[in-house]
Structure formats: C-alpha cells, structure tokens
Design a protein around this motif. Sequence first.
Motif, PDB file in Angstrom:
ATOM      1  N   SER A   1       0.833  -1.205   0.000  1.00 20.25           N
ATOM      2  CA  SER A   1       0.000   0.000   0.000  1.00 20.25           C
ATOM      3  C   SER A   1       0.869   1.256   0.000  1.00 20.25           C
TER       4      SER A   1
ATOM      5  N   LEU B   1      -2.252   1.542   6.695  1.00 20.30           N
ATOM      6  CA  LEU B   1      -3.067   1.451   5.483  1.00 20.30           C
ATOM      7  C   LEU B   1      -3.917   2.702   5.297  1.00 20.30           C
TER       8      LEU B   1
ATOM      9  N   PHE C   1      -3.844   5.281   2.033  1.00 21.08           N
ATOM     10  CA  PHE C   1      -5.001   5.483   1.169  1.00 21.08           C
ATOM     11  C   PHE C   1      -5.481   6.936   1.192  1.00 21.08           C
TER      12      PHE C   1
ATOM     13  N   SER D   1      -7.531  -2.516  -2.977  1.00 18.94           N
ATOM     14  CA  SER D   1      -8.424  -2.008  -1.939  1.00 18.94           C
ATOM     15  C   SER D   1      -9.735  -2.789  -1.869  1.00 18.94           C
TER      16      SER D   1
END
Length: 314
Positions: free
Chosen positions: A115, A210, A214, A255
């Motif tokens: 990620s 994470l 994102f 995702s």
Amino acid sequence: MASPSNYSAAPVSEFLLLCFPNYQSWQHWLSLPLSLLFLLAMGANITLLMTIRLEASLHEPMYYLLSLLSLLDIVLCLTVIPKVLAIFWFDLRSISFSACFLQMFIMNSFLPMESCTFMVMAYDRYVAICHPLRYPSIITDQFVAKASAFIVARNALLTAPIPILTAQLHYCGKNVIENCICANLSVSRLSCDNFTLNRIYQFVVGWTLLGSDFILIFLSYTFILRAVLRFKAEGAAVKALSTCGSHFILILFFSTILLVVVLTNVARKRVPMDILILLNVLHHLIPPALNPIVYGVRTKEIKQGIQKLLMRGM
C-alpha cells in the motif's frame, strides 16, 4: 503422521494448519486453480522484472517502483502459497514455531509495504501531471532509492512487534490453527494468555499504516483530477488520465479485495469460517497475479519490452 493431541501440558513447539475445517474436501478442488494462479503470478512478475532489467528504455523511476511492487508480490506469494499447496497435495500440515512467526511477520509487513508503494506511485503520477516541468528534478533515481528504503523500514519496524508479541505468549494447549496461514489472531487464540494488547496493537498499526497510505493516494488523485479538468488542449485530459489508468486499476483491485476481507472478518459470526480462510488465501494471490498483467497489457513500453524479451528467447 501421528494425530496430535489438541490439549497438552507440554509447551507447543509446532503448529498444525487445518485448512477449511468444515469442508476439507474443498482442498482437492481448489488445488488446481490455486496452482495455476500461483504459476501465473510467479511467471508474470518474473517476466516483468526481467523486462525492466533488460530494456534500457524502462530504466526510469516509475518502472523501478513497479519492480519493487513485483518483488513484494513475489515474496508474499512464496511465503504463503507453497505451504498451502503442500497442505492440499501432501497433507503437510505441520509448521515449526519459528517458521510460523516468520510467515506472520512477512504477511503483516509486506501488505502495508504494498500500500505504501501504491502511495509513492500515486505521488509519482501527481508530480508527472501537476508539475511536469519539475518531474525530472523531483522523481529521480535517488528519490526512488530513498522511497524504497522508507517503504521497507517504516512497515518492517512498525509491524515487527505483532509477531514478537504473539511469539511471547504461552502456548500450552491447542496447537491446531484453523487456517491455511499463520494469521496473527488465529495463532493468538491458541495461547493460554490474554492477547488483548496484541490484538489492539495490530488493529491500531494496521489501520494507521493502510489508512494514511489510502488518504495520501486519495489526495494525490484529487489534485490530479482537478489539474486534468483545467486542461484546455483537445485530448490532453484523456492522455493525462491514461497514464494513471493502470495504477488506478491496481489500487482498485488491492483495496477492493482488502475491503472484502476486512468486512467478512467483521461479520465473521455470519460468514462461514471456510469462506474467511479462502478469502485470506486469495488476498495473497490475486493481486500478485493481476498487477503485472494489468501493467503489461495497458503500458505500451512494457508490452514492447516483453515482445523484445520473447524475441531474444526465440
């Protein structure tokens, strides 16, 4: 192999992985598609790495980041899938104490590494589209080297306490893990100690790593979209967005699968355990198989490089 006792006064020295406790007949049906996906993931990522290594035109920061993603995919696949297939084919369920926690460390650290790599790739696209004149001076080989070191160091250091805390628990009873992999909570539940600290740490660190990645990816694409909408030249917007297409598709794959795994684990009382186990295995296999294919199909330079590589082989 002698059948183990589920309860014993002696400390546990190894674990037994019990894939699909309620539907063990699934193993025979799943072994073939999992094997094919594993071979596809290995072959596609190795081909991509060789293409980038041998094709001089691909010696650019964006492709170096893609190489890092392929390396992470290969390690993650090799950590999980061969053991799963060994269970399916040869009933080799035992895994040593140290091997189990090594697998746990790699799974917990390499997932946020991926990620984080996506986040750096999103920043690369942001600079390329929003600051094209400054791109050569910002996204350099030195930048990629520093970013790679940051990706590895951040996630390895912050996730290392998860297997360490789990390994320090006292295991004196069951040694059968109802999973195909050494997932942290699956192993911790076998301990005789309270593992609340372990569970809280994994939750906080996992969502922090994470979640921050994102958020930065979302911000990067927000700025990209805002900049693209200002383009006045005909076809400029489409051309700019096409350079982000492959990266955006991979983020969606990553995702979406992660979200499905998280949601099914949250609703674990309503979802059969075997479905959860299958999703956990596929989560370590589908993205590594799709990542190089998406870039290979959608990126003209990589496609041409693969064709040259095949011509050399012939």
